[in-house]
Design an enzyme around this catalytic site. Structure first.
Site, PDB file in Angstrom:
ATOM      1  N   GLY A 161       0.835  -1.198   0.000  1.00  0.00           N
ATOM      2  CA  GLY A 161       0.000   0.000   0.000  1.00  0.00           C
ATOM      3  C   GLY A 161       0.868   1.245   0.000  1.00  0.00           C
ATOM      4  CB  CYS A 206       4.765   2.400   7.220  1.00  0.00           C
ATOM      5  SG  CYS A 206       4.407   3.906   6.295  1.00  0.00           S
ATOM      6  CG  LEU A 207       6.836   0.989   1.267  1.00  0.00           C
ATOM      7  CD1 LEU A 207       6.278   1.275  -0.117  1.00  0.00           C
ATOM      8  CD2 LEU A 207       8.107   0.151   1.156  1.00  0.00           C
ATOM      9  CG  HIS A 265       0.289   7.360   4.992  1.00  0.00           C
ATOM     10  ND1 HIS A 265       1.460   7.753   5.594  1.00  0.00           N
ATOM     11  CD2 HIS A 265       0.371   6.008   4.890  1.00  0.00           C
ATOM     12  CE1 HIS A 265       2.218   6.686   5.839  1.00  0.00           C
ATOM     13  NE2 HIS A 265       1.578   5.608   5.424  1.00  0.00           N
ATOM     14  CG  HIS A 316      -1.101   1.849   7.146  1.00  0.00           C
ATOM     15  ND1 HIS A 316      -0.198   1.398   8.086  1.00  0.00           N
ATOM     16  CD2 HIS A 316      -0.367   2.552   6.241  1.00  0.00           C
ATOM     17  CE1 HIS A 316       1.013   1.838   7.764  1.00  0.00           C
ATOM     18  NE2 HIS A 316       0.939   2.530   6.638  1.00  0.00           N
ATOM     19  CD  GLU A 317      -1.228   2.798   2.583  1.00  0.00           C
ATOM     20  OE1 GLU A 317      -0.708   3.936   2.501  1.00  0.00           O
ATOM     21  OE2 GLU A 317      -0.588   1.776   2.875  1.00  0.00           O
TER      22      GLU A 317
END
Ligand code: QAP
Ligand code: CO
Length: 172
Positions: free
Chosen positions: A45, A95-96, A141, A137-138
Site C-alpha cells: 500500500g 510502512c514504506l 497518511h 493505514h493509508e
C-alpha cells in the site's frame, strides 16, 4: 518512473493532503508512478504523500490466495470517506515510510468506504481484515498520521530507541 519515498521523521508526512479535483492525465501518471514505486520497494500500500504529493490518493495491491501480487487486484482509491466501521482487529503493520519497523495496531475489522477512481467515478466497497486495515493505514497518511502514532506508549518508546540506534549506525 520510480519515485523517492519520504521516510520518518520527514515533516511532509505530517501534513494533511488535499482533495483531488482534477481527474486528468497528470493524476493517472501519479498513480502509475506510485504503483511502480510501491512494487519496486516491496510494498502492499502507498499514499501519494509518501512520494511527496499531498493529494488524497492511495493505492493498495494485496497478494491473492496463491500469494501472488497481481496488478489485476490493484485498487486505486481517491478522496475516500469511511461510511461504516465495525469490530476490532489487530494486525502487525509496517510502512514504506518507517522502514524496518513492524508493530501491532488495533483498527476496525469491517469498513464501508466510498471513493473515486482515476476517472472520477464514485464507488462504494465493503472491506474486512487486511484490506480494511490497509485502507485505514493509508487513509491515516492522508490526514498526516503514521502507524507509529497508533501504537501504545511502551511500543512507541521501543520505536524511538530503535530509530535513534539506526541513526547512530548510519553516522558511523
Ligand atoms: C501498509 O505497508 C500496511 O519496513 C503498507 O523494509 C502494512 O507496504 C498496512 C515495507 C501492513 C497493514 C499491514 C515495509 C517494505 C512495506 C518495510 C507496506 C520494508 C519494506 C510496507
Ligand atoms: Co504507510
Amino acid at each position: 518512473m520510480i519515485l523517492n519515498v519520504l521516510t520518518y521523521p520527514n515533516k511532509k508526512l505530517y501534513q494533511r493532503s488535499i482533495e483531488v479535483v482534477k481527474f486528468d492525465a497528470a493524476l493517472g501518471e501519479l498513480l502509475d508512478d506510485m504503483y511502480e514505486t510501491m512494487i519496486a520497494k516491496n510494498g502492499i500500500g502507498l499514499a501519494a504523500i509518501q512520494v511527496g504529493r499531498p493529494v488524497r490518493a492511495l493505492i493498495i495491491n494485496l497478494a491473492n490466495e496463491e500469494k501472488i501480487q497481481d496488478k489485476k487486484d490493484l485498487i486505486e482509491i481517491i478522496n475516500p470517506q469511511i461510511l461504516k466501521k465495525e469490530g476490532e482487529v489487530v494486525f502487525q503493520e509496517g510502512c514504506l515510510s518507517v522502514p524496518g519497523f513492524y508493530e501491532d495496531v488495533t483498527r476496525a475489522e469491517f469498513i464501508t468506504v466510498q471513493f473515486q477512481d482515476r476517472a472520477g467515478n464514485t464507488h462504494e466497497m465493503d472491506a474486512s481484515e487486511l484490506l480494511a486495515v490497509c485502507i485505514q493505514h493509508e487513509m491515516d497518511h492522508l490526514d498526516g498520521h503514521l502507524f507509529i502514532e497508533r501504537i501504545g506508549y511502551n511500543k512507541r518508546k521501543k520505536f524511538d530507541k530503535e530509530f535513534k540506534k539506526s541513526l547512530k549506525e548510519k553516522s558511523k
